[in-house]
Design a protein around this motif. Structure first.
Motif, PDB file in Angstrom:
ATOM      1  N   VAL A 109      28.708  -3.114  18.908  1.00  0.00           N
ATOM      2  CA  VAL A 109      28.388  -4.536  18.856  1.00  0.00           C
ATOM      3  C   VAL A 109      27.629  -4.968  20.104  1.00  0.00           C
ATOM      4  O   VAL A 109      26.697  -5.754  20.040  1.00  0.00           O
ATOM      5  N   HIS A 110      28.005  -4.407  21.259  1.00  0.00           N
ATOM      6  CA  HIS A 110      27.440  -4.839  22.535  1.00  0.00           C
ATOM      7  C   HIS A 110      26.443  -3.845  23.141  1.00  0.00           C
ATOM      8  O   HIS A 110      25.840  -4.138  24.171  1.00  0.00           O
ATOM      9  N   GLY A 111      26.296  -2.672  22.536  1.00  0.00           N
ATOM     10  CA  GLY A 111      25.354  -1.686  23.069  1.00  0.00           C
ATOM     11  C   GLY A 111      25.825  -0.993  24.328  1.00  0.00           C
ATOM     12  O   GLY A 111      25.030  -0.577  25.163  1.00  0.00           O
ATOM     13  N   ASN A 112      27.143  -0.858  24.460  1.00  0.00           N
ATOM     14  CA  ASN A 112      27.705  -0.259  25.667  1.00  0.00           C
ATOM     15  C   ASN A 112      28.931   0.572  25.306  1.00  0.00           C
ATOM     16  O   ASN A 112      30.059   0.167  25.549  1.00  0.00           O
ATOM     17  N   LEU A 113      28.733   1.736  24.712  1.00  0.00           N
ATOM     18  CA  LEU A 113      29.817   2.583  24.236  1.00  0.00           C
ATOM     19  C   LEU A 113      30.048   3.706  25.244  1.00  0.00           C
ATOM     20  O   LEU A 113      29.241   4.616  25.371  1.00  0.00           O
ATOM     21  N   LEU A 114      31.166   3.632  25.979  1.00  0.00           N
ATOM     22  CA  LEU A 114      31.431   4.536  27.097  1.00  0.00           C
ATOM     23  C   LEU A 114      32.660   5.404  26.849  1.00  0.00           C
ATOM     24  O   LEU A 114      33.601   4.998  26.168  1.00  0.00           O
ATOM     25  N   VAL A 115      32.660   6.593  27.454  1.00  0.00           N
ATOM     26  CA  VAL A 115      33.833   7.463  27.441  1.00  0.00           C
ATOM     27  C   VAL A 115      34.834   6.874  28.419  1.00  0.00           C
ATOM     28  O   VAL A 115      34.499   6.578  29.569  1.00  0.00           O
ATOM     29  N   THR A 116      36.071   6.693  27.964  1.00  0.00           N
ATOM     30  CA  THR A 116      37.106   6.119  28.800  1.00  0.00           C
ATOM     31  C   THR A 116      38.454   6.695  28.382  1.00  0.00           C
ATOM     32  O   THR A 116      38.519   7.577  27.544  1.00  0.00           O
ATOM     33  N   SER A 117      39.515   6.176  28.980  1.00  0.00           N
ATOM     34  CA  SER A 117      40.857   6.630  28.620  1.00  0.00           C
ATOM     35  C   SER A 117      41.762   5.421  28.478  1.00  0.00           C
ATOM     36  O   SER A 117      41.346   4.283  28.703  1.00  0.00           O
ATOM     37  N   LEU A 118      42.989   5.681  28.110  1.00  0.00           N
ATOM     38  CA  LEU A 118      43.964   4.612  27.931  1.00  0.00           C
ATOM     39  C   LEU A 118      44.082   3.760  29.193  1.00  0.00           C
ATOM     40  O   LEU A 118      44.297   2.566  29.125  1.00  0.00           O
ATOM     41  N   PHE A 119      43.914   4.377  30.336  1.00  0.00           N
ATOM     42  CA  PHE A 119      44.052   3.656  31.592  1.00  0.00           C
ATOM     43  C   PHE A 119      42.700   3.314  32.211  1.00  0.00           C
ATOM     44  O   PHE A 119      42.582   3.123  33.413  1.00  0.00           O
ATOM     45  N   ALA A 120      41.646   3.253  31.370  1.00  0.00           N
ATOM     46  CA  ALA A 120      40.305   2.793  31.748  1.00  0.00           C
ATOM     47  C   ALA A 120      39.685   3.589  32.887  1.00  0.00           C
ATOM     48  O   ALA A 120      39.026   3.043  33.748  1.00  0.00           O
ATOM     49  N   HIS A 121      39.885   4.887  32.878  1.00  0.00           N
ATOM     50  CA  HIS A 121      39.223   5.775  33.828  1.00  0.00           C
ATOM     51  C   HIS A 121      37.837   6.085  33.273  1.00  0.00           C
ATOM     52  O   HIS A 121      37.712   6.684  32.216  1.00  0.00           O
ATOM     53  N   LEU A 122      36.789   5.626  33.948  1.00  0.00           N
ATOM     54  CA  LEU A 122      35.422   5.824  33.472  1.00  0.00           C
ATOM     55  C   LEU A 122      34.729   6.922  34.268  1.00  0.00           C
ATOM     56  O   LEU A 122      34.421   6.743  35.434  1.00  0.00           O
ATOM     57  N   PRO A 123      34.471   8.073  33.642  1.00  0.00           N
ATOM     58  CA  PRO A 123      33.708   9.113  34.345  1.00  0.00           C
ATOM     59  C   PRO A 123      32.263   8.637  34.497  1.00  0.00           C
ATOM     60  O   PRO A 123      31.552   8.456  33.516  1.00  0.00           O
ATOM     61  N   LYS A 124      31.839   8.389  35.706  1.00  0.00           N
ATOM     62  CA  LYS A 124      30.522   7.795  35.970  1.00  0.00           C
ATOM     63  C   LYS A 124      29.363   8.697  35.562  1.00  0.00           C
ATOM     64  O   LYS A 124      28.260   8.224  35.334  1.00  0.00           O
ATOM     65  N   GLU A 125      29.600  10.002  35.463  1.00  0.00           N
ATOM     66  CA  GLU A 125      28.509  10.915  35.135  1.00  0.00           C
ATOM     67  C   GLU A 125      28.171  10.944  33.649  1.00  0.00           C
ATOM     68  O   GLU A 125      27.149  11.483  33.248  1.00  0.00           O
ATOM     69  N   LEU A 126      29.036  10.356  32.797  1.00  0.00           N
ATOM     70  CA  LEU A 126      28.792  10.397  31.355  1.00  0.00           C
ATOM     71  C   LEU A 126      28.016   9.159  30.915  1.00  0.00           C
ATOM     72  O   LEU A 126      28.381   8.035  31.246  1.00  0.00           O
ATOM     73  N   PRO A 127      26.953   9.356  30.123  1.00  0.00           N
ATOM     74  CA  PRO A 127      26.075   8.241  29.761  1.00  0.00           C
ATOM     75  C   PRO A 127      26.643   7.345  28.662  1.00  0.00           C
ATOM     76  O   PRO A 127      27.585   7.709  27.958  1.00  0.00           O
ATOM     77  N   ASN A 128      26.029   6.191  28.506  1.00  0.00           N
ATOM     78  CA  ASN A 128      26.315   5.256  27.428  1.00  0.00           C
ATOM     79  C   ASN A 128      25.903   5.892  26.103  1.00  0.00           C
ATOM     80  O   ASN A 128      24.755   6.295  25.931  1.00  0.00           O
ATOM     81  N   LEU A 129      26.835   5.989  25.163  1.00  0.00           N
ATOM     82  CA  LEU A 129      26.541   6.612  23.873  1.00  0.00           C
ATOM     83  C   LEU A 129      25.819   5.668  22.913  1.00  0.00           C
ATOM     84  O   LEU A 129      25.287   6.107  21.901  1.00  0.00           O
ATOM     85  N   ALA A 130      25.790   4.377  23.220  1.00  0.00           N
ATOM     86  CA  ALA A 130      25.006   3.402  22.449  1.00  0.00           C
ATOM     87  C   ALA A 130      23.716   3.135  23.221  1.00  0.00           C
ATOM     88  O   ALA A 130      23.377   2.007  23.561  1.00  0.00           O
TER      89      ALA A 130
END
Length: 170
Positions: free
Chosen positions: A86-107
């Protein structure tokens, strides 16, 4: 053709990690995946891991179009689903919102519909593990599509996926 491939460590919690548009929270689930690997939600996907809690390597690939060739011989389970961003920002994350910065936006083409192919291997690599399955690895390929397609199970051979499919049917 534009293509990006990156690998990072993702924190699996309670046997899952997520693709999500929200970085502060992930959708509530509790459902087991009927395909043995993923549960799609609006703007999110729940990916099931053999690892209960711990870092799992994930390779992400973004493409402008469907992969023409694909060697699945190194993977135990492979599933394709549609995901609407919906927002064009689909990111790899976890239950506790750990965002690996090296992984790109899938949208990566913005808001819209994407087809995603999910791969898993090594979820059965050590049935007694508590924090990390030693040989577990996941891969996600994302490309934009114009219309919805049915979920496709391309390969299913691991025991963990068999257990999840059985739990989903009850």
């Amino acid at each position: 053709m534009s293509q990006q491939v990156e690998t990072g460590l993702v924190l699996a919690s309670y046997h899952t990690f997520w693709l999500s548009e929200r970085i502060d929270d992930v959708p509530a689930s509790g459902r087991r995946p009927s395909n043995g690997l993923v549960v799609p939600h609006m703007g999110a996907v729940e990916i099931w891991t053999g690892t209960h809690t711990g870092n799992v390597p994930v390779t992400v690939e973004t493409r402008d179009d469907v992969p023409t060739t694909d060697d699945m011989s190194d993977w135990d389970d492979v599933v394709e689903v549609d995901v609407e961003s919906v927002h064009g920002n689909l990111l790899v994350t976890s239950l506790f919102a750990h965002l690996p910065k090296e992984l790109p936006n899938l949208a990566f083409h913005g808001a819209g519909l994407y087809r995603m192919r999910f791969y898993a291997r090594g979820r059965d690599s050590d049935p007694t593990y508590d924090t990390r399955a030693p040989d577990e690895h996941h891969r996600v390929i994302s490309w934009p599509v114009l219309s919805r397609t049915q979920e496709a199970v391309l390969k299913r051979t691991d025991e963990y996926g068999t257990i999840l499919r059985a739990q989903a049917s009850h």
